[in-house]
Scaffold this motif. Sequence first.
Motif, short mmCIF file in Angstrom:
data_model
loop_
_atom_site.label_atom_id
_atom_site.label_comp_id
_atom_site.label_asym_id
_atom_site.label_seq_id
_atom_site.Cartn_x
_atom_site.Cartn_y
_atom_site.Cartn_z
N LEU A 47 -4.60 11.31 -11.86
CA LEU A 47 -4.54 10.28 -10.82
C LEU A 47 -5.67 10.39 -9.80
CD1 LEU A 47 -0.68 10.33 -10.14
CD2 LEU A 47 -1.95 9.01 -11.85
N GLY A 48 -6.48 11.47 -9.88
CA GLY A 48 -7.61 11.61 -8.99
C GLY A 48 -7.37 12.48 -7.79
N SER A 49 -6.11 12.78 -7.50
CA SER A 49 -5.79 13.61 -6.34
C SER A 49 -4.41 14.21 -6.51
CB SER A 49 -5.81 12.77 -5.05
OG SER A 49 -5.36 13.53 -3.94
N ASP A 50 -4.21 15.34 -5.86
CA ASP A 50 -2.87 15.90 -5.71
C ASP A 50 -2.05 14.94 -4.85
OD1 ASP A 50 -0.70 17.60 -5.70
OD2 ASP A 50 -1.57 19.01 -4.25
N GLY A 51 -0.74 15.13 -4.87
CA GLY A 51 0.15 14.34 -4.04
C GLY A 51 1.20 13.62 -4.87
N PRO A 52 2.46 14.06 -4.83
CA PRO A 52 3.51 13.36 -5.57
C PRO A 52 3.61 11.91 -5.09
CG PRO A 52 4.30 15.49 -4.77
CD PRO A 52 2.98 15.24 -4.11
N PRO A 53 3.60 10.93 -5.99
CA PRO A 53 3.58 9.54 -5.55
C PRO A 53 4.95 8.97 -5.20
CG PRO A 53 3.38 9.65 -7.93
CD PRO A 53 3.36 11.07 -7.43
N CYS A 54 6.02 9.75 -5.41
CA CYS A 54 7.38 9.24 -5.26
C CYS A 54 8.03 9.76 -3.98
CB CYS A 54 8.22 9.64 -6.47
SG CYS A 54 7.47 9.19 -8.05
N CYS A 55 9.28 9.34 -3.77
CA CYS A 55 10.07 9.83 -2.64
C CYS A 55 11.52 9.94 -3.09
CB CYS A 55 9.93 8.92 -1.42
SG CYS A 55 10.58 7.25 -1.66
N TYR A 56 12.34 10.62 -2.28
CA TYR A 56 13.73 10.84 -2.67
C TYR A 56 14.52 9.53 -2.77
CZ TYR A 56 12.88 15.79 -1.58
OH TYR A 56 12.39 17.07 -1.54
N ALA A 72 -5.93 -2.93 -16.93
CA ALA A 72 -6.47 -3.13 -15.59
C ALA A 72 -6.60 -1.85 -14.79
CB ALA A 72 -5.58 -4.13 -14.83
N HIS A 73 -5.80 -0.83 -15.12
CA HIS A 73 -5.69 0.29 -14.19
C HIS A 73 -5.87 1.67 -14.82
CE1 HIS A 73 -4.37 -2.60 -11.23
NE2 HIS A 73 -3.38 -2.98 -12.00
N THR A 74 -6.27 1.76 -16.09
CA THR A 74 -6.40 3.07 -16.73
C THR A 74 -7.67 3.17 -17.56
OG1 THR A 74 -5.27 2.57 -18.83
CG2 THR A 74 -3.87 3.13 -16.93
N HIS A 75 -7.99 4.39 -17.91
CA HIS A 75 -9.06 4.71 -18.86
C HIS A 75 -8.48 5.55 -20.00
CE1 HIS A 75 -12.55 3.15 -16.81
NE2 HIS A 75 -12.36 3.89 -15.74
N ASN A 76 -9.17 5.56 -21.13
CA ASN A 76 -8.95 6.51 -22.22
C ASN A 76 -7.68 6.22 -23.02
OD1 ASN A 76 -10.26 8.67 -23.55
ND2 ASN A 76 -8.78 10.14 -22.74
N PHE A 77 -7.21 4.98 -22.97
CA PHE A 77 -5.99 4.67 -23.72
C PHE A 77 -6.21 4.78 -25.23
CE2 PHE A 77 -3.37 1.39 -25.90
CZ PHE A 77 -2.16 2.06 -25.81
N GLY A 86 3.56 1.44 -17.25
CA GLY A 86 3.39 0.89 -15.90
C GLY A 86 4.45 1.35 -14.94
N GLN A 87 5.07 2.50 -15.23
CA GLN A 87 6.16 3.02 -14.41
C GLN A 87 5.62 3.96 -13.32
OE1 GLN A 87 9.23 2.10 -14.47
NE2 GLN A 87 9.66 1.25 -16.48
N THR A 144 -9.23 8.01 -8.00
CA THR A 144 -10.42 8.31 -8.79
C THR A 144 -11.61 7.50 -8.27
OG1 THR A 144 -9.76 6.60 -10.34
CG2 THR A 144 -9.07 8.84 -10.85
N ALA A 145 -12.78 7.78 -8.80
CA ALA A 145 -13.99 7.11 -8.32
C ALA A 145 -13.92 5.60 -8.49
CB ALA A 145 -15.22 7.67 -9.05
N ASP A 146 -13.32 5.14 -9.61
CA ASP A 146 -13.25 3.69 -9.83
C ASP A 146 -11.85 3.14 -9.66
OD1 ASP A 146 -11.97 4.64 -12.06
OD2 ASP A 146 -13.33 3.74 -13.53
N GLY A 147 -10.92 3.98 -9.18
CA GLY A 147 -9.57 3.51 -8.91
C GLY A 147 -8.66 3.45 -10.12
N ARG A 148 -9.13 3.90 -11.29
CA ARG A 148 -8.31 3.87 -12.50
C ARG A 148 -7.75 5.25 -12.82
NH1 ARG A 148 -9.35 -0.21 -16.70
NH2 ARG A 148 -10.38 -2.02 -15.74
N ALA A 149 -6.52 5.29 -13.28
CA ALA A 149 -5.91 6.53 -13.73
C ALA A 149 -6.39 6.85 -15.15
CB ALA A 149 -4.39 6.42 -13.70
N LEU A 150 -6.17 8.08 -15.56
CA LEU A 150 -6.73 8.55 -16.83
C LEU A 150 -5.63 9.01 -17.78
CD1 LEU A 150 -9.46 9.31 -18.28
CD2 LEU A 150 -9.06 11.63 -17.44
#
Length: 723
Positions: free
Chosen positions: A153-162, A250-255, A323-324, A567-573
């Motif tokens: 995702l380009g950075s640490d940090g859990p994206p969710c919450c309780y 639209a949002h990923t690379h390397n599929f 897309g989850q 990430t540099a281009d905003g896409r997840a990998l």
Amino acid sequence: MSTSTKTLCPYCGVGCGLEVMPNPSDSANACPPKVKGDRSHPSSQGYVCVKGATVAESLDRDRLLYPMGRDRLDQPWQRLSWDAALDRLVDRLQQVITTAGPDAVCMYGSGQFQTEDYYVAQKLLRGCLGTNNFDSNSRLCMSSAVVGYQRSLGSDGPPCCYEDLELTDCAMWIGSNAAECHPIVFNRFLRYRKQNPQVKMIVIDPRRTPTAEAADLHLAITPGTDIDLLNSIAYLLWSWGAIDRPFINAHTHNFAAFEALIQSYTPAKVAPRCGLTVEAIEQAARYWADSQRVLSLWSMGVNQSQEGTAKVQTIINLHLLTGQIGKPGAGPFSLTGQPNAMGGREAGGLAKLLPGYRSVTHERDRAEVEQFWQVPAGRIPAHPGRTAWEIITGLETGDVQFLWIAATNPAVSLPDLERVKAALARSPFTVYQDAYYPTETTAYAHLLLPAAQWGEKTGTMTNSERMVTLAQAFRSPPGEARADWEIFAEVGRRLGFAEQFRFTTPADVYREFVQLTRDRVCDMSGISHERLQQGPLQWPCPAEEAQGTGDGESTAKRLYLDHRFATADGRALFAPYHSRGLAEPPDPAYPWVLTTGRLYGHWHTQTRTGRIAKITKMHPHPFLEIHPRDAEKLGITAADWVEVRSRRGIARLPVKLTPAIARGTVFMPMHWGTLWAEQAEANALTHPQACPYSFEPEVKACAVDLRPLRPATPIAERPPSPV
């Protein structure tokens, strides 16, 4: 203390709010205060487990009250004044730096530090001494999650919450016995599921734990086959067309690479490797496909592996495939093991990190921090420091000449423990900073520094959902104990860095630290001790935006809502991985897989919980779980003892027969060191082989042999003596 004090539980990464009240029957203030859950805390909502409820009972048990020193490990301790102790520390530190250079200096810290402790330690070692040799016991905990998030995702940090636990359609728990290890958030999910019985629950674990007992589907996989299973679920989702191609495009690379890899993971091929049926794998994939909001939760069973980072990224692959992610009720959610492992990550508390989710290997990151700290350009080395295990090997080679350990107990918690103890015994000079005496690590120290603990110092901690809470002091430290950050700052001043350590309060420290998070993913520049007095706040919380109302509400509950990643281009990998399996698979000489873990009442190495009567009654003895059919094959009954032998050491334990564990696998808890029982150390058996990306050791599994002991050896308890 005449009124209640709001604070935070100092145990797991759930981050439960506590309210501490004076004992009304105790006019002399000699009895422990009463502790209850803080109903206003947004993460725990007033609930508390047995550890949090009893934590105050350990405050005055076996405390280290004053500095002590000795020249050799075989000498008795001598009481020292703080001046004498710090003079000894600083003199030795300067001598080592002069003769061997700053790379000969190492600090091993703890996810039980407050963020202020972490930050001042980083400033001292990296900014002033010029070494990145700071690592913490989070290396054994969450480092695989850190690197997995970074790489995907380009950075640490859990994206969710309780809150997502109360919005999801399907929760997949993998490598997490949350019912015992994170009970408050687990029970929060169970309450929601009871009201919404259509919500599905998948548990992936070789043991039928209390978590697995609550599941709609328990996948009791063969240890080391997590990636096989996850890739097979991905294959089924792909083959059914249950994937989100617009999101992928639209949002990923390397599929394409991932799509090609999963073709070899049909359920028919994977099921025998995992010890599952094809139908069970298909059912897991069907739950995922039929859900609009899927939440994945994991902990040590994923992270503590030679495949730790690969497992984390493979979990994230499933979320990218469908897309989850970046929406309520969905996403990959690591459950942090320790109360402030998240705060440590934010403050730079691992060997490769710098404050604000920066890296020592990035020139711009180093320059920004050096300029902020007002230290010479180039002071921070461009290479990562020593990891926890590299500190041990550095002691073996003589390259590490000065070791400072604080708030952790590596003489129990590190793998290949006999090797660790031998290395610690070779250390030319070890400073050990802790609240309790003795611990198992005490035996390997030359200088002991008494540290203030929970309730005796004010500071911040960040939990698994990025919620920052102010843990407030409600009593003075006993004896001559001092807050960890105060000790680090005083050493810095004595080394000639007065300008860098002008802090007089923990609020000063935090105020400086959050400036280094500005415009980062973990932006906390809008948080202060003063704001936190009104209630916890979740990051990101930039100063320029009025995020958070001071009562725990926040407009930043989730990351990546816009599906633009860090990430540099905003896409997840997408990260395609084939499974490597266990680092040490079973073989004819060692035919069993040993897995290790926690129990509900105990915490880590019992430094605190082992001194609380209610908890020791709950979990009085170590044990070995084994399936009844495996025990029958060995001629073992429930009354017997076994010797568990690996390539590195042995343990002797009473048997606990249970069908809740997969055949061929045995389990022992990791809490017992030599202070609490004879030959019951889980890490005497485990190995140090680690993930090549996160360097997190595979302390969850190793190959062992089992030998019945007759006559049974009685348990030899050795409770510690007070100072």
